[in-house]
Design a protein around this motif. Structure first.
Motif, PDB file in Angstrom:
ATOM      1  N   VAL A 195       2.975  -2.943 -12.162  1.00 32.85           N
ATOM      2  CA  VAL A 195       1.403  -2.217 -12.065  1.00 32.85           C
ATOM      3  C   VAL A 195       1.633  -0.855 -11.187  1.00 32.85           C
ATOM      4  N   VAL A 196      -0.132  -0.136 -11.148  1.00 34.53           N
ATOM      5  CA  VAL A 196      -0.560   0.559 -10.900  1.00 34.53           C
ATOM      6  C   VAL A 196      -1.215   0.670  -9.241  1.00 34.53           C
ATOM      7  N   THR A 197      -1.025   1.474  -8.564  1.00 41.91           N
ATOM      8  CA  THR A 197      -1.300   1.013  -7.218  1.00 41.91           C
ATOM      9  C   THR A 197      -3.144   1.809  -7.484  1.00 41.91           C
ATOM     10  N   ASP A 198      -3.791   1.216  -7.013  1.00 39.23           N
ATOM     11  CA  ASP A 198      -5.549   1.950  -7.204  1.00 39.23           C
ATOM     12  C   ASP A 198      -5.705   2.560  -6.274  1.00 39.23           C
ATOM     13  N   VAL A 199      -7.464   3.108  -6.361  1.00 33.09           N
ATOM     14  CA  VAL A 199      -7.536   4.256  -5.877  1.00 33.09           C
ATOM     15  C   VAL A 199      -7.295   4.307  -4.003  1.00 33.09           C
ATOM     16  N   SER A 200      -6.666   3.088  -3.574  1.00 35.40           N
ATOM     17  CA  SER A 200      -6.816   3.343  -1.954  1.00 35.40           C
ATOM     18  C   SER A 200      -5.645   3.147  -1.867  1.00 35.40           C
ATOM     19  N   GLY A 201      -4.718   2.284  -2.727  1.00 37.31           N
ATOM     20  CA  GLY A 201      -3.018   2.978  -3.220  1.00 37.31           C
ATOM     21  C   GLY A 201      -2.871   1.704  -2.929  1.00 37.31           C
ATOM     22  N   LYS A 202      -3.613   0.682  -3.178  1.00 40.01           N
ATOM     23  CA  LYS A 202      -2.995  -0.999  -3.099  1.00 40.01           C
ATOM     24  C   LYS A 202      -2.565  -1.236  -4.604  1.00 40.01           C
ATOM     25  N   LYS A 239       0.772  -1.235  -0.450  1.00 41.70           N
ATOM     26  CA  LYS A 239      -0.031  -0.009  -0.055  1.00 41.70           C
ATOM     27  C   LYS A 239       1.460   1.233  -0.072  1.00 41.70           C
ATOM     28  N   VAL A 240       0.695   2.164  -0.838  1.00 42.52           N
ATOM     29  CA  VAL A 240       1.203   3.500  -1.022  1.00 42.52           C
ATOM     30  C   VAL A 240       0.397   4.573  -0.267  1.00 42.52           C
ATOM     31  N   THR A 241       1.109   5.296   0.250  1.00 45.96           N
ATOM     32  CA  THR A 241       0.147   6.736   0.828  1.00 45.96           C
ATOM     33  C   THR A 241       0.960   8.302   0.903  1.00 45.96           C
ATOM     34  N   THR A 242       0.411   9.008   1.551  1.00 45.89           N
ATOM     35  CA  THR A 242       1.037   9.811   0.972  1.00 45.89           C
ATOM     36  C   THR A 242       0.434  10.839   2.153  1.00 45.89           C
ATOM     37  N   ASP A 243       1.226  11.597   2.885  1.00 44.57           N
ATOM     38  CA  ASP A 243       0.653  12.191   4.421  1.00 44.57           C
ATOM     39  C   ASP A 243      -0.937  10.923   4.853  1.00 44.57           C
ATOM     40  N   GLY A 244      -0.508   9.581   5.102  1.00 46.55           N
ATOM     41  CA  GLY A 244      -1.559   9.213   5.805  1.00 46.55           C
ATOM     42  C   GLY A 244      -2.226   8.619   4.698  1.00 46.55           C
ATOM     43  N   PHE A 245      -2.390   9.322   4.034  1.00 45.77           N
ATOM     44  CA  PHE A 245      -3.682   8.938   2.961  1.00 45.77           C
ATOM     45  C   PHE A 245      -3.515   8.278   1.631  1.00 45.77           C
ATOM     46  N   PRO A 246      -4.309   7.386   1.259  1.00 40.47           N
ATOM     47  CA  PRO A 246      -3.871   6.538   0.190  1.00 40.47           C
ATOM     48  C   PRO A 246      -3.814   6.997  -0.910  1.00 40.47           C
ATOM     49  N   THR A 247      -2.779   6.691  -1.587  1.00 36.45           N
ATOM     50  CA  THR A 247      -2.559   7.818  -3.147  1.00 36.45           C
ATOM     51  C   THR A 247      -2.203   6.625  -3.892  1.00 36.45           C
ATOM     52  N   GLY A 248      -3.027   6.843  -4.870  1.00 34.79           N
ATOM     53  CA  GLY A 248      -3.498   6.322  -6.448  1.00 34.79           C
ATOM     54  C   GLY A 248      -2.912   6.564  -7.402  1.00 34.79           C
ATOM     55  N   GLY A 249      -2.751   5.648  -8.333  1.00 32.41           N
ATOM     56  CA  GLY A 249      -2.176   6.028  -9.965  1.00 32.41           C
ATOM     57  C   GLY A 249      -0.661   5.940  -9.545  1.00 32.41           C
ATOM     58  N   ILE A 250       0.201   5.529  -8.675  1.00 31.72           N
ATOM     59  CA  ILE A 250       1.926   5.606  -9.277  1.00 31.72           C
ATOM     60  C   ILE A 250       2.243   4.268  -9.387  1.00 31.72           C
ATOM     61  N   GLU A 251       2.781   4.419 -10.043  1.00 33.58           N
ATOM     62  CA  GLU A 251       3.432   2.991 -11.036  1.00 33.58           C
ATOM     63  C   GLU A 251       5.011   2.421 -10.058  1.00 33.58           C
ATOM     64  N   VAL A 252       4.517   0.739 -10.077  1.00 28.20           N
ATOM     65  CA  VAL A 252       5.244   0.234  -8.609  1.00 28.20           C
ATOM     66  C   VAL A 252       5.903  -0.898 -10.346  1.00 28.20           C
ATOM     67  N   ILE A 253       7.346  -0.462  -9.934  1.00 29.92           N
ATOM     68  CA  ILE A 253       8.466  -1.137 -10.716  1.00 29.92           C
ATOM     69  C   ILE A 253       8.878  -2.484 -10.437  1.00 29.92           C
ATOM     70  N   ASN A 254       8.785  -3.880 -10.264  1.00 26.52           N
ATOM     71  CA  ASN A 254       9.701  -4.423 -10.123  1.00 26.52           C
ATOM     72  C   ASN A 254      11.054  -4.143 -10.983  1.00 26.52           C
TER      73      ASN A 254
END
Length: 241
Positions: A50-57, A28-43
């Protein structure tokens, strides 16, 4: 005693095989404690994205020791190396920081012409006949001319300086090498790009010769740099053939 040793050896072999095989890792990705969607996760190790969903997961295939890069527009990129506990129930929890918006510097310079003040010439009083006579020397009658007109050259210089742009920073090969070394490991070139070990340095010099590489390094854009290296690999392969 011998049976106990065999069981321990078997469990160790199973654990080792598990650590070397890929499985989905949650996070899960957050910014200042809030979920962050649209972040690209690259292995970075196996090249999957993959890209994080609206819940940051997110969920991405990986194994222990893989390097994950988190990147998003207007966010500072982050990089972590996975360990065994990251594959547990809590998964990977990452916090992103927003980048400050940089304003383009505009230089405004005031320019004043060296103008000397000249006292006005006082014309002598004229007779009524001369005033009524519309002669070239009659100062009381407008003849259509402009005295002491605007200095358009000076105005043009002032406008030009308002739109003067700041020069781009020149990125050296040394800075490019340091950037690649910090963000891409050897497995990326061997496994993702399928390069031989003795080809890596030649391939990087080939990439440094492209002006786009300097622009990507200057913008600190890890995702676009990864795409650029993948595209340059195809050009490099054609050159070799």
């Amino acid at each position: 005693m011998k049976i106990t040793s065999l069981v321990a050896l078997f469990l160790f072999a199973v654990q080792f095989a598990f650590s070397q095989s890929e499985k989905p890792v949650q996070g899960k990705v957050t910014t200042d404690g809030f979920p962050t969607g649209g972040i690209e996760v690259i292995n970075q190790t196996n090249g999957s994205v993959v890209v994080t969903d609206v819940s940051g997961k997110f969920s991405i295939p990986a194994k222990v020791g893989d390097v994950l890069i988190f990147a998003g527009k207007n966010y500072t990129a982050r990089k972590i190396t996975l360990n065994q506990k990251d594959f547990g129930k809590t998964g990977v929890e990452t916090s992103m920081n927003q980048e400050a918006i940089q304003l383009v510097e505009v230089e405004i310079t005031k320019e004043v012409d060296d103008v000397k003040l000249v006292p006005p010439i006082v014309e002598p009083l004229r007779s009524v006949d001369n005033i009524l006579n519309n002669s070239p020397n009659n100062m009381m009658v407008y003849n259509g001319s402009i005295k002491d007109g605007l200095n358009f050259v000076a105005i043009g210089k002032m406008i030009g300086k308002l739109f003067k742009k700041k020069k781009d920073k020149v990125i050296t090969h040394v800075e490019m090498k340091e950037y690649v070394s910090d963000n891409f490991n050897k497995d990326f070139f061997l496994n993702t790009l399928k390069l031989k070990e003795d080809e890596i340095e030649i391939f990087l010099e080939f990439c440094y010769a492209d002006p786009k590489m300097a622009t990507l390094v200057n913008d600190n854009n890890v995702l676009e740099t990864s795409d650029f290296l993948i595209s340059k690999k195809e050009e490099f392969r054609k050159l070799k053939n």
